[in-house]
Design an enzyme around this catalytic site. Structure first.
Site, short mmCIF file in Angstrom:
data_model
loop_
_atom_site.label_atom_id
_atom_site.label_comp_id
_atom_site.label_asym_id
_atom_site.label_seq_id
_atom_site.Cartn_x
_atom_site.Cartn_y
_atom_site.Cartn_z
N ASN A 9 0.88 -1.23 -0.05
CA ASN A 9 0.01 -0.16 -0.03
C ASN A 9 0.83 1.36 0.10
O ASN A 9 1.45 1.62 0.98
CB ASN A 9 -0.78 -0.02 1.16
CG ASN A 9 -1.63 1.34 1.35
OD1 ASN A 9 -1.86 1.99 0.68
ND2 ASN A 9 -2.34 1.27 2.60
N TRP A 10 0.85 1.94 -1.10
CA TRP A 10 1.86 3.15 -1.37
C TRP A 10 1.35 4.39 -0.74
O TRP A 10 2.11 5.36 -0.64
CB TRP A 10 2.28 3.34 -2.74
CG TRP A 10 3.12 2.03 -3.26
CD1 TRP A 10 3.45 1.03 -2.76
CD2 TRP A 10 3.49 2.20 -4.58
NE1 TRP A 10 4.27 0.16 -3.56
CE2 TRP A 10 4.28 0.89 -4.83
CE3 TRP A 10 3.89 3.01 -5.78
CZ2 TRP A 10 4.90 0.62 -6.07
CZ3 TRP A 10 4.21 2.83 -6.85
CH2 TRP A 10 4.92 1.40 -7.02
N LYS A 11 0.04 4.06 -0.34
CA LYS A 11 -0.59 5.45 0.23
C LYS A 11 -0.49 6.51 -0.62
O LYS A 11 -0.15 6.66 -1.72
CB LYS A 11 -0.06 5.54 1.90
CG LYS A 11 -0.19 4.47 2.66
CD LYS A 11 -0.04 4.48 4.13
CE LYS A 11 -0.02 3.31 4.70
NZ LYS A 11 0.14 3.42 6.14
N HIS A 94 -9.15 0.43 5.09
CA HIS A 94 -7.87 0.65 5.72
C HIS A 94 -8.25 1.71 6.86
O HIS A 94 -8.97 2.62 6.99
CB HIS A 94 -6.97 1.50 4.81
CG HIS A 94 -5.65 1.29 5.27
ND1 HIS A 94 -5.25 2.43 6.23
CD2 HIS A 94 -4.44 0.70 5.08
CE1 HIS A 94 -4.02 2.08 6.39
NE2 HIS A 94 -3.54 0.94 5.91
N GLU A 96 -6.82 4.19 7.90
CA GLU A 96 -6.54 5.61 7.70
C GLU A 96 -7.78 6.26 7.00
O GLU A 96 -8.41 7.40 7.14
CB GLU A 96 -5.49 5.79 6.79
CG GLU A 96 -4.15 5.72 7.51
CD GLU A 96 -2.82 5.20 6.84
OE1 GLU A 96 -2.89 5.21 5.70
OE2 GLU A 96 -2.02 4.67 7.67
N GLU A 166 -5.05 -5.79 10.58
CA GLU A 166 -4.18 -4.70 10.88
C GLU A 166 -4.44 -3.84 11.96
O GLU A 166 -5.28 -3.18 12.22
CB GLU A 166 -4.21 -3.56 9.61
CG GLU A 166 -4.13 -4.21 8.18
CD GLU A 166 -3.26 -3.19 7.41
OE1 GLU A 166 -2.27 -3.34 6.96
OE2 GLU A 166 -4.04 -2.06 7.15
N GLY A 172 2.31 1.88 10.70
CA GLY A 172 3.31 3.16 10.51
C GLY A 172 4.12 3.47 11.96
O GLY A 172 4.51 4.52 12.01
N SER A 212 3.77 -2.67 10.23
CA SER A 212 5.18 -2.63 10.37
C SER A 212 5.98 -3.89 10.07
O SER A 212 6.87 -4.00 10.63
CB SER A 212 5.51 -2.22 11.76
OG SER A 212 5.01 -0.77 12.23
N GLY A 233 2.95 -1.27 4.23
CA GLY A 233 2.94 0.23 4.06
C GLY A 233 4.23 0.73 3.74
O GLY A 233 4.88 0.49 2.73
N GLY A 234 4.99 1.10 4.77
CA GLY A 234 6.24 2.03 4.55
C GLY A 234 7.33 1.12 3.90
O GLY A 234 7.83 1.71 3.02
C1 PEP Z 1 -0.60 -0.38 6.30
O1 PEP Z 1 -0.74 0.88 6.10
O2 PEP Z 1 -1.59 -1.04 5.71
C2 PEP Z 1 0.71 -0.86 7.00
C3 PEP Z 1 0.51 -1.85 7.27
O3 PEP Z 1 1.45 0.34 7.08
P1 PEP Z 1 3.02 -0.01 7.62
O4 PEP Z 1 3.76 -1.29 7.05
O5 PEP Z 1 3.82 1.00 7.39
O6 PEP Z 1 2.76 -0.22 9.34
#
Ligand code: PEP
Length: 251
Positions: A9-11, A94, A96, A166, A172, A212, A233-234
């Site tokens: 997920n590049w957000k 998600h 967010e 999640e 994040g 994470s 994500g990141g």
């Molecule tokens: C996400 O936003 O779905 C996620 C898992 O982010 P991160 O890996 O950065 O925690």
């Protein structure tokens, strides 16, 4: 059919040029052929992403979509528009989107139905806040998120749904659920599916963990029997890190 899946997920990251560059780097990586690999760039770059990945084993997801087919919804994108540019999956629910854009379970139920009606594969996200876990309410919360948004669907729909647990406190933040915490929740989710839809259906649904995940912790999380992959994500913004996570099933 339950599969190993790693989705990035590049957000709201990467310009058009950077999107092309990251896809190019990803296409050069040696990725485990037994893992389905999905990337979710921001909506304005979906078309170029589907073109750049065409013929490769990477498929493309949108990060969101509107529940209506079309109409006066300024700024929104429908399922058929996503399909029209070659998108195959959509991430819905998600944390967010829930936290910053007010998406609740009943809206998400509508979005899921609209996506499935249009033959998009859904990656459905859910998970508890830290306060829920501290009060030992995390199982109830997860159960209600799933029941409210998904459990009215017929069993056939589950062929097109991937779940992504999640925990919000791990997204994040650099803090990850331990492999045992992930397994405990994934087993709970699997049992909910068994109770609602029967064992065959439950065993066929891929349940991803997100929060994470990094190259350093992917392998031990993915080694758990009910963890079928990750939503990243990141670490998905770096091709070598993402590839290392995809390849985390090997070790
Ligand atoms: C996400 O936003 O779905 C996620 C898992 O982010 P991160 O890996 O950065 O925690």
């Amino acid at each position: 059919m339950k599969k190993h899946i790693v989705a990035g997920n590049w957000k709201m990251n990467k310009t058009a040029t950077e999107t092309d560059a990251l896809i190019e780097e990803l296409l050069e990586q040696d990725l485990d052929p037994n893992v389905e690999v999905i990337i979710a760039p921001t909506s304005i770059h979906l078309s170029q992403a589907t073109q750049a990945t065409n013929g490769s084993r990477i498929s493309v997801a949108a990060q969101n979509m509107h529940q209506a087919e079309s109409g006066a919804f300024t700024g929104e994108i429908s399922a058929s528009m996503l399909l029209g540019v070659g998108v195959q999956h959509v991430i819905l629910g998600h944390s967010e989107r829930r936290a910053y854009f007010g998406e609740n379970d009943s809206l998400l139920a509508e979005k899921v139905q609209a996506a499935l009606k249009n033959n998009l594969e859904v990656i459905f996200c859910f998970g508890e806040e830290l306060s829920d876990r501290q009060q030992n309410k995390h199982f109830d919360l997860v159960e209600s998120q799933l029941r409210n948004a998904l459990f009215d669907l017929p069993a056939e729909s589950w062929e097109h749904i991937v779940l992504a647990y999640e925990p919000v406190w791990a997204i994040g933040t650099g803090e990850t659920a331990s492999p045992e915490q992930a397994q405990e929740m994934h087993a709970f989710i699997r049992q909910l599916l068994v109770d609602q839809y029967g064992n065959d259906c439950a065993q066929s649904v891929s349940i991803l963990y997100g929060g994470s995940v990094k190259p350093a912790n992917a392998a031990e999380i993915f080694a758990k029997p009910d963890v079928d992959g990750g939503l990243i994500g990141g670490a998905s913004l770096n091709a070598t890190d993402f590839a290392a996570i995809v390849n985390g099933f090997k070790s």
